[in-house]
Write a protein that holds these residues in place. Structure first.
Motif, PDB file in Angstrom:
ATOM      1  N   ILE A   1     -32.321  -5.896  58.487  1.00 47.12           N
ATOM      2  CA  ILE A   1     -31.781  -5.419  59.747  1.00 47.12           C
ATOM      3  C   ILE A   1     -32.908  -5.153  60.728  1.00 47.12           C
ATOM      4  CG2 ILE A   1     -30.488  -3.562  60.852  1.00 47.12           C
ATOM      5  CD1 ILE A   1     -28.912  -3.323  58.232  1.00 47.12           C
ATOM      6  N   ALA A   2     -33.898  -4.391  60.285  1.00 46.21           N
ATOM      7  CA  ALA A   2     -35.052  -4.074  61.130  1.00 46.21           C
ATOM      8  C   ALA A   2     -36.266  -3.913  60.217  1.00 46.21           C
ATOM      9  CB  ALA A   2     -34.803  -2.816  61.943  1.00 46.21           C
ATOM     10  N   PRO A   3     -36.911  -5.022  59.862  1.00 46.63           N
ATOM     11  CA  PRO A   3     -37.992  -4.946  58.874  1.00 46.63           C
ATOM     12  C   PRO A   3     -39.164  -4.063  59.274  1.00 46.63           C
ATOM     13  CG  PRO A   3     -37.865  -7.135  59.855  1.00 46.63           C
ATOM     14  CD  PRO A   3     -36.693  -6.356  60.367  1.00 46.63           C
ATOM     15  N   ALA A   4     -39.299  -3.785  60.557  1.00 41.10           N
ATOM     16  CA  ALA A   4     -40.388  -2.910  60.986  1.00 41.10           C
ATOM     17  C   ALA A   4     -39.935  -1.457  61.078  1.00 41.10           C
ATOM     18  CB  ALA A   4     -40.937  -3.372  62.334  1.00 41.10           C
ATOM     19  N   GLY A   5     -38.709  -1.185  60.682  1.00 43.29           N
ATOM     20  CA  GLY A   5     -38.193   0.178  60.742  1.00 43.29           C
ATOM     21  C   GLY A   5     -38.367   0.886  59.414  1.00 43.29           C
ATOM     22  N   ALA A   6     -38.936   2.065  59.455  1.00 41.36           N
ATOM     23  CA  ALA A   6     -39.191   2.820  58.226  1.00 41.36           C
ATOM     24  C   ALA A   6     -37.896   3.145  57.483  1.00 41.36           C
ATOM     25  CB  ALA A   6     -39.949   4.101  58.551  1.00 41.36           C
ATOM     26  N   TYR A   7     -36.843   3.489  58.218  1.00 44.53           N
ATOM     27  CA  TYR A   7     -35.579   3.864  57.594  1.00 44.53           C
ATOM     28  C   TYR A   7     -35.035   2.718  56.739  1.00 44.53           C
ATOM     29  CZ  TYR A   7     -30.655   5.032  57.104  1.00 44.53           C
ATOM     30  OH  TYR A   7     -29.409   5.265  56.594  1.00 44.53           O
ATOM     31  N   PHE A   8     -35.040   1.518  57.294  1.00 46.83           N
ATOM     32  CA  PHE A   8     -34.495   0.371  56.571  1.00 46.83           C
ATOM     33  C   PHE A   8     -35.395  -0.060  55.425  1.00 46.83           C
ATOM     34  CE2 PHE A   8     -32.542   0.156  60.792  1.00 46.83           C
ATOM     35  CZ  PHE A   8     -31.219   0.275  60.413  1.00 46.83           C
ATOM     36  N   THR A   9     -36.694   0.093  55.602  1.00 50.73           N
ATOM     37  CA  THR A   9     -37.624  -0.220  54.519  1.00 50.73           C
ATOM     38  C   THR A   9     -37.457   0.773  53.377  1.00 50.73           C
ATOM     39  OG1 THR A   9     -39.151  -1.100  56.174  1.00 50.73           O
ATOM     40  CG2 THR A   9     -40.051  -0.686  54.006  1.00 50.73           C
ATOM     41  N   LEU A  10     -37.224   2.022  53.695  1.00 52.84           N
ATOM     42  CA  LEU A  10     -36.945   3.032  52.682  1.00 52.84           C
ATOM     43  C   LEU A  10     -35.651   2.686  51.935  1.00 52.84           C
ATOM     44  CD1 LEU A  10     -37.760   5.796  51.467  1.00 52.84           C
ATOM     45  CD2 LEU A  10     -36.378   6.841  53.251  1.00 52.84           C
ATOM     46  N   ALA A  11     -34.632   2.270  52.665  1.00 53.79           N
ATOM     47  CA  ALA A  11     -33.359   1.883  52.045  1.00 53.79           C
ATOM     48  C   ALA A  11     -33.540   0.671  51.135  1.00 53.79           C
ATOM     49  CB  ALA A  11     -32.320   1.599  53.121  1.00 53.79           C
ATOM     50  N   LEU A  12     -34.359  -0.273  51.554  1.00 55.00           N
ATOM     51  CA  LEU A  12     -34.642  -1.432  50.712  1.00 55.00           C
ATOM     52  C   LEU A  12     -35.311  -0.990  49.414  1.00 55.00           C
ATOM     53  CD1 LEU A  12     -34.728  -4.501  50.306  1.00 55.00           C
ATOM     54  CD2 LEU A  12     -36.907  -4.500  51.565  1.00 55.00           C
ATOM     55  N   GLY A  13     -36.245  -0.060  49.521  1.00 51.04           N
ATOM     56  CA  GLY A  13     -36.893   0.478  48.332  1.00 51.04           C
ATOM     57  C   GLY A  13     -35.893   1.115  47.385  1.00 51.04           C
ATOM     58  N   LEU A  14     -34.944   1.831  47.938  1.00 50.98           N
ATOM     59  CA  LEU A  14     -33.914   2.452  47.112  1.00 50.98           C
ATOM     60  C   LEU A  14     -33.071   1.392  46.399  1.00 50.98           C
ATOM     61  CD1 LEU A  14     -32.532   5.019  46.157  1.00 50.98           C
ATOM     62  CD2 LEU A  14     -31.105   4.916  48.209  1.00 50.98           C
ATOM     63  N   CYS A  15     -32.736   0.324  47.102  1.00 51.59           N
ATOM     64  CA  CYS A  15     -31.987  -0.777  46.463  1.00 51.59           C
ATOM     65  C   CYS A  15     -32.785  -1.366  45.306  1.00 51.59           C
ATOM     66  CB  CYS A  15     -31.665  -1.863  47.482  1.00 51.59           C
ATOM     67  SG  CYS A  15     -30.480  -1.360  48.736  1.00 51.59           S
ATOM     68  N   TYR A  16     -34.052  -1.642  45.543  1.00 51.82           N
ATOM     69  CA  TYR A  16     -34.907  -2.168  44.471  1.00 51.82           C
ATOM     70  C   TYR A  16     -34.985  -1.184  43.308  1.00 51.82           C
ATOM     71  CZ  TYR A  16     -36.796  -5.974  47.377  1.00 51.82           C
ATOM     72  OH  TYR A  16     -36.977  -7.103  48.141  1.00 51.82           O
ATOM     73  N   ASP A  17     -35.106   0.088  43.634  1.00 53.94           N
ATOM     74  CA  ASP A  17     -35.193   1.125  42.606  1.00 53.94           C
ATOM     75  C   ASP A  17     -33.947   1.089  41.717  1.00 53.94           C
ATOM     76  OD1 ASP A  17     -35.731   3.434  41.127  1.00 53.94           O
ATOM     77  OD2 ASP A  17     -36.003   4.705  42.880  1.00 53.94           O
ATOM     78  N   ARG A  18     -32.789   1.029  42.324  1.00 55.47           N
ATOM     79  CA  ARG A  18     -31.530   1.018  41.563  1.00 55.47           C
ATOM     80  C   ARG A  18     -31.360  -0.261  40.747  1.00 55.47           C
ATOM     81  NH1 ARG A  18     -32.196   5.654  42.181  1.00 55.47           N
ATOM     82  NH2 ARG A  18     -31.003   6.998  43.536  1.00 55.47           N
ATOM     83  N   LEU A  19     -32.011  -1.334  41.176  1.00 52.70           N
ATOM     84  CA  LEU A  19     -31.958  -2.597  40.431  1.00 52.70           C
ATOM     85  C   LEU A  19     -33.052  -2.684  39.360  1.00 52.70           C
ATOM     86  CD1 LEU A  19     -31.329  -5.022  43.432  1.00 52.70           C
ATOM     87  CD2 LEU A  19     -29.719  -4.493  41.587  1.00 52.70           C
ATOM     88  N   ASP A  20     -33.805  -1.603  39.177  1.00 52.48           N
ATOM     89  CA  ASP A  20     -34.935  -1.558  38.245  1.00 52.48           C
ATOM     90  C   ASP A  20     -36.036  -2.551  38.597  1.00 52.48           C
ATOM     91  OD1 ASP A  20     -34.367   0.609  36.629  1.00 52.48           O
ATOM     92  OD2 ASP A  20     -33.107  -0.572  35.281  1.00 52.48           O
ATOM     93  N   ARG A  21     -36.151  -2.867  39.851  1.00 54.28           N
ATOM     94  CA  ARG A  21     -37.262  -3.699  40.337  1.00 54.28           C
ATOM     95  C   ARG A  21     -38.317  -2.730  40.870  1.00 54.28           C
ATOM     96  NH1 ARG A  21     -34.734  -8.498  43.880  1.00 54.28           N
ATOM     97  NH2 ARG A  21     -36.952  -8.694  44.356  1.00 54.28           N
ATOM     98  N   LEU A  22     -38.964  -2.055  39.925  1.00 55.25           N
ATOM     99  CA  LEU A  22     -39.802  -0.913  40.286  1.00 55.25           C
ATOM    100  C   LEU A  22     -41.034  -1.285  41.095  1.00 55.25           C
ATOM    101  CD1 LEU A  22     -39.449   1.228  37.051  1.00 55.25           C
ATOM    102  CD2 LEU A  22     -38.048   1.202  39.125  1.00 55.25           C
ATOM    103  N   LEU A  23     -41.641  -2.419  40.821  1.00 52.66           N
ATOM    104  CA  LEU A  23     -42.802  -2.832  41.615  1.00 52.66           C
ATOM    105  C   LEU A  23     -42.386  -3.098  43.063  1.00 52.66           C
ATOM    106  CD1 LEU A  23     -45.783  -3.489  41.741  1.00 52.66           C
ATOM    107  CD2 LEU A  23     -45.252  -5.799  40.979  1.00 52.66           C
ATOM    108  N   ASP A  24     -41.248  -3.766  43.245  1.00 54.37           N
ATOM    109  CA  ASP A  24     -40.745  -3.998  44.605  1.00 54.37           C
ATOM    110  C   ASP A  24     -40.381  -2.684  45.277  1.00 54.37           C
ATOM    111  OD1 ASP A  24     -40.973  -6.813  44.552  1.00 54.37           O
ATOM    112  OD2 ASP A  24     -39.059  -6.989  43.500  1.00 54.37           O
ATOM    113  N   ALA A  25     -39.809  -1.760  44.515  1.00 56.59           N
ATOM    114  CA  ALA A  25     -39.466  -0.444  45.070  1.00 56.59           C
ATOM    115  C   ALA A  25     -40.727   0.281  45.535  1.00 56.59           C
ATOM    116  CB  ALA A  25     -38.721   0.389  44.031  1.00 56.59           C
TER     117      ALA A  25
END
Length: 74
Positions: A1-25
């Motif tokens: 949505i907004a790759p330069a936005g901290a909020y959306f990058t944080l949300a992406l990290g949370l998605c990775y975290d829940r998918l057990d993609r810990l390095l990506d998180a």
């Protein structure tokens, strides 16, 4: 949505975290912290990952930094 936005990058990290993609998180949380260095949330999320991986000294330092940021931010 907004790759330069901290909020959306944080949300992406949370998605990775829940998918057990810990390095990506970790990468997404670190990037969110770079984009908004005054936001304590990425630091807290990174600390949680460090606790899960038994990296307690790093997590302790990160949580202390998050507390300072949260106090400054109110």
């Amino acid at each position: 949505i907004a790759p330069a936005g901290a909020y959306f990058t944080l949300a992406l990290g949370l998605c990775y975290d829940r998918l057990d993609r810990l390095l990506d998180a970790r990468r997404a949380y670190a990037r969110a912290s770079e984009l908004d260095p005054q936001d304590p949330r990425p630091e807290i999320n990174l600390a949680e990952l460090e606790i899960e991986q038994n990296e307690l000294p790093a997590a302790t330092q990160r949580l202390a930094r998050a507390v300072k940021l949260a106090k400054r931010r109110g």
